[in-house]
Design a protein around this motif. Structure first.
Motif, short mmCIF file in Angstrom:
data_model
loop_
_atom_site.label_atom_id
_atom_site.label_comp_id
_atom_site.label_asym_id
_atom_site.label_seq_id
_atom_site.Cartn_x
_atom_site.Cartn_y
_atom_site.Cartn_z
N GLY A 284 7.30 -7.79 -4.18
CA GLY A 284 7.08 -7.25 -5.43
C GLY A 284 7.10 -7.86 -6.85
N GLY B 78 6.34 3.82 -14.91
CA GLY B 78 6.27 3.45 -13.42
C GLY B 78 5.30 4.13 -12.61
N TYR B 79 5.08 3.91 -11.54
CA TYR B 79 4.30 4.32 -10.55
C TYR B 79 4.81 5.71 -10.04
N ALA B 80 6.13 5.69 -9.70
CA ALA B 80 6.52 7.02 -9.22
C ALA B 80 6.31 8.14 -10.28
N THR C 220 -4.64 1.61 -1.16
CA THR C 220 -4.47 0.37 -2.04
C THR C 220 -5.80 -0.36 -1.76
N SER D 126 -1.53 -2.60 0.75
CA SER D 126 0.00 -2.96 0.70
C SER D 126 0.59 -2.30 1.86
N ASP E 5 -4.49 3.25 -5.95
CA ASP E 5 -3.42 2.50 -6.47
C ASP E 5 -3.73 1.00 -6.55
N TYR F 285 -2.45 -1.83 -7.81
CA TYR F 285 -1.27 -2.31 -8.31
C TYR F 285 -1.22 -3.82 -8.61
N THR G 115 -0.62 -0.53 -12.96
CA THR G 115 0.85 -0.86 -13.41
C THR G 115 1.08 -2.10 -14.16
N SER H 217 3.80 -3.91 -13.86
CA SER H 217 4.93 -4.45 -13.02
C SER H 217 4.45 -5.66 -12.53
N LYS H 218 3.23 -5.93 -11.98
CA LYS H 218 2.63 -7.29 -11.35
C LYS H 218 2.11 -8.10 -12.43
C1 LIG Z 1 1.99 -0.54 -3.43
C2 LIG Z 1 2.81 -0.62 -4.86
N1 LIG Z 1 1.88 0.50 -5.68
C3 LIG Z 1 2.44 0.39 -6.95
C4 LIG Z 1 3.42 -0.39 -7.42
C5 LIG Z 1 4.06 -0.31 -8.83
O1 LIG Z 1 5.22 0.44 -9.08
P1 LIG Z 1 5.73 0.37 -10.40
O2 LIG Z 1 4.78 0.62 -11.41
O3 LIG Z 1 6.72 1.60 -10.43
O4 LIG Z 1 6.46 -0.92 -10.39
C6 LIG Z 1 4.03 -1.17 -6.61
C7 LIG Z 1 5.28 -2.16 -6.93
O5 LIG Z 1 5.74 -2.85 -5.99
C8 LIG Z 1 3.61 -1.34 -5.16
O6 LIG Z 1 3.97 -2.30 -4.39
#
Ligand SMILES: Cc1ncc(COP(=O)(O)O)c(C=O)c1O
Length: 458
Positions: free
Chosen positions: A108, A173-175, A241, A246, A274, A276, A304, A306-307
């Motif tokens: 991740g 974040g995604y959650a 996804t 994922s 998603d 991501y 997101t 995050s990546k």
């Molecule tokens: C499948 C997937 N979706 C979404 C996310 C994004 O999560 P976040 O925005 O909370 O980092 C991730 C992060 O690792 C992920 O693996």
């Protein structure tokens, strides 16, 4: 300083005050509460806060400088030293630093060595200097307008998604994005299609909302939509996804994208797309996101940073169909965006300034190379790497007990995961999951692949 509040009043101790303060500071540095590089308050400020003389603080700082814990940088102030004695060895064993320090193959993570930190710092500083009092007031619960506009612009050019700022909701974040979405649309006992194998961290959030899990198998064309329709026709949601599944990294085929949209339109269900890590593809042109084909307006798109930037930003977003925008706007006060305004504005500046597109282009090239290096090094060690369409992680196919293999690898300091733990149904697929983005060279890839081979052969 929290340490000063938690410790006994200075007056009651027989240790000189300056030494007590030095001890408290040292404790803070050893626990990581005072991070390496952190700037300490000026002696005048700390003296006022603790109700002692300025000389006492100067003596405490002086002792810690002499011991190598702190360093003075002229007028800039006093900082936690980059090499505080003994900290490094202790820090690597504390849960906090284990979390902060990326381990080889850790899932991740984008390439942390390749993020343009100096540029980011400049944009952050510039934005902070130009903020007005208005920027310090209560922020927009759905996220900064400038960032929502920047995301809409990016999605239009890069993902062919036509949306505007009022359909975008920024979340921490995604959650948090899922919680908002479920808060608006879900009621307990509704079914949700989940990819099997699939991202395990969503499960507690879906369970919190009382949803019924409907695991749908994934093959080389992505989620098996026909299976979902046959076994769970009345599900309210499908969480997919499509770009790079994922964790398997396969793309949802064009035909299945159509089937999925048809099902959602006919049953009045919602597709949660998603997306991501869709930015990272290395060979063929990617398929269009399901959201870009969303004639029936059944897709809620989740993105997101995050990546594409870095995970510590904790910044994600949702794009909702126009018909849902009012319901989301009404719900947002219950789930307000907690990403600091300054961070949101800086991300917006990063996109508007063209840096985001440049960074993504650079990362695609870099990841293409790192992906090749790691795949080659693993193949040299006799590992079978499963084919995939892109993304930032790899799957090694194994016949043995993958949980046991992952445990052995983890003991050798390699943060691989067992595919079985991402599966819902028996028989679970076996494999080792790893991320290649932080493996900087072919020689490092070879070292790590050999370490993995040696660890699991024991
Ligand atoms: C499948 C997937 N979706 C979404 C996310 C994004 O999560 P976040 O925005 O909370 O980092 C991730 C992060 O690792 C992920 O693996």
């Amino acid at each position: 300083m929290s340490a000063s509040r938690e410790n006994p009043p200075l007056e009651k101790s027989f240790i000189p005050r300056y030494r007590q303060i030095a001890l408290q500071l040292r404790q803070g540095m050893m626990s990581g509460e005072l991070a390496v590089g952190a700037r300490l308050p000026s002696s005048r400020t700390l003296a006022q806060e603790l109700g002692v003389s300025r000389d006492t603080i100067e003596n405490a700082y002086g002792e810690l400088v002499a011991q190598g814990w702190l360093e003075r940088r002229g007028q800039s102030g006093t900082f936690v030293s980059h090499t505080p004695p003994g900290v490094r060895s202790r820090a690597t064993t504390s849960p906090l630093s284990a979390h902060q320090q990326p381990q080889p193959f850790q899932m991740g993570l984008p390439a942390l060595d390749a993020f343009p930190r100096a540029l980011w710092g400049r944009l952050l500083g510039r934005r902070q200097r130009s903020q007005t009092g208005f920027d310090l007031a209560i922020p927009e619960p759905g996220g900064e307008l400038s960032l929502r506009q920047a995301i809409a612009e990016y999605l239009r050019y890069s993902r062919n998604i036509d949306c505007s700022a009022e359909h975008i909701f920024i979340t921490a974040g995604y959650a948090q994005a899922l919680r908002l979405l479920l808060g608006v649309l879900a009621t307990p006992q509704q079914g949700i299609w989940l990819e099997d194998p699939g991202y395990p961290l969503v499960r507690p959030i879906l369970a919190e909302a009382g949803l019924r899990f409907c695991p749908v198998p994934v093959d080389s064309d992505g989620m098996d939509i026909a299976f979902g329709r046959k076994h769970f026709p009345d599900a309210r949601f499908a969480l997919v996804t499509p770009a790079h599944q994922s964790p398997l990294g396969v793309a949802l085929s064009a035909d299945r994208r159509r089937q999925l949209l048809e099902w959602a339109a006919r049953c009045g269900s919602w597709i949660i797309e998603d997306d991501y890590d869709s930015e990272f593809r290395y060979h063929a042109r990617p398929l269009p996101p399901v959201k870009s084909l969303d004639g029936p307006q059944r897709v809620i798109y989740a993105g997101t940073f995050s990546k594409s930037l870095f995970p510590a930003l904790r910044t994600a977003w949702l794009v909702v169909p126009p018909a849902l925008a009012t319901a989301f706007q009404q719900a947002i006060s219950r789930f307000p965006c907690t990403v600091p305004t300054l961070i949101q504005q800086t991300i917006g500046d990063f996109i508007h300034g063209g840096h985001f597109f440049r960074h993504l282009k650079k990362m695609r090239q870099l990841y293409g190379l790192r992906h090749e290096n790691v795949t080659q090094a693993l193949a040299e060690q006799g590992f079978r790497v499963a084919p995939q369409s892109g993304g930032i992680q790899l799957v090694i196919e194994v016949d043995e007990d993958d949980v046991l293999l992952a445990q052995k690898a983890n003991r050798a300091g390699l943060a691989v995961q067992a595919l079985t733990t991402w599966c819902s149904r028996e028989p679970a697929r076996r494999g080792l999951l790893l991320c290649f983005t932080n493996v900087a060279s072919l020689s490092e890839a070879r070292r790590l692949a050999k370490r993995l081979r040696d660890a699991i052969s024991l």
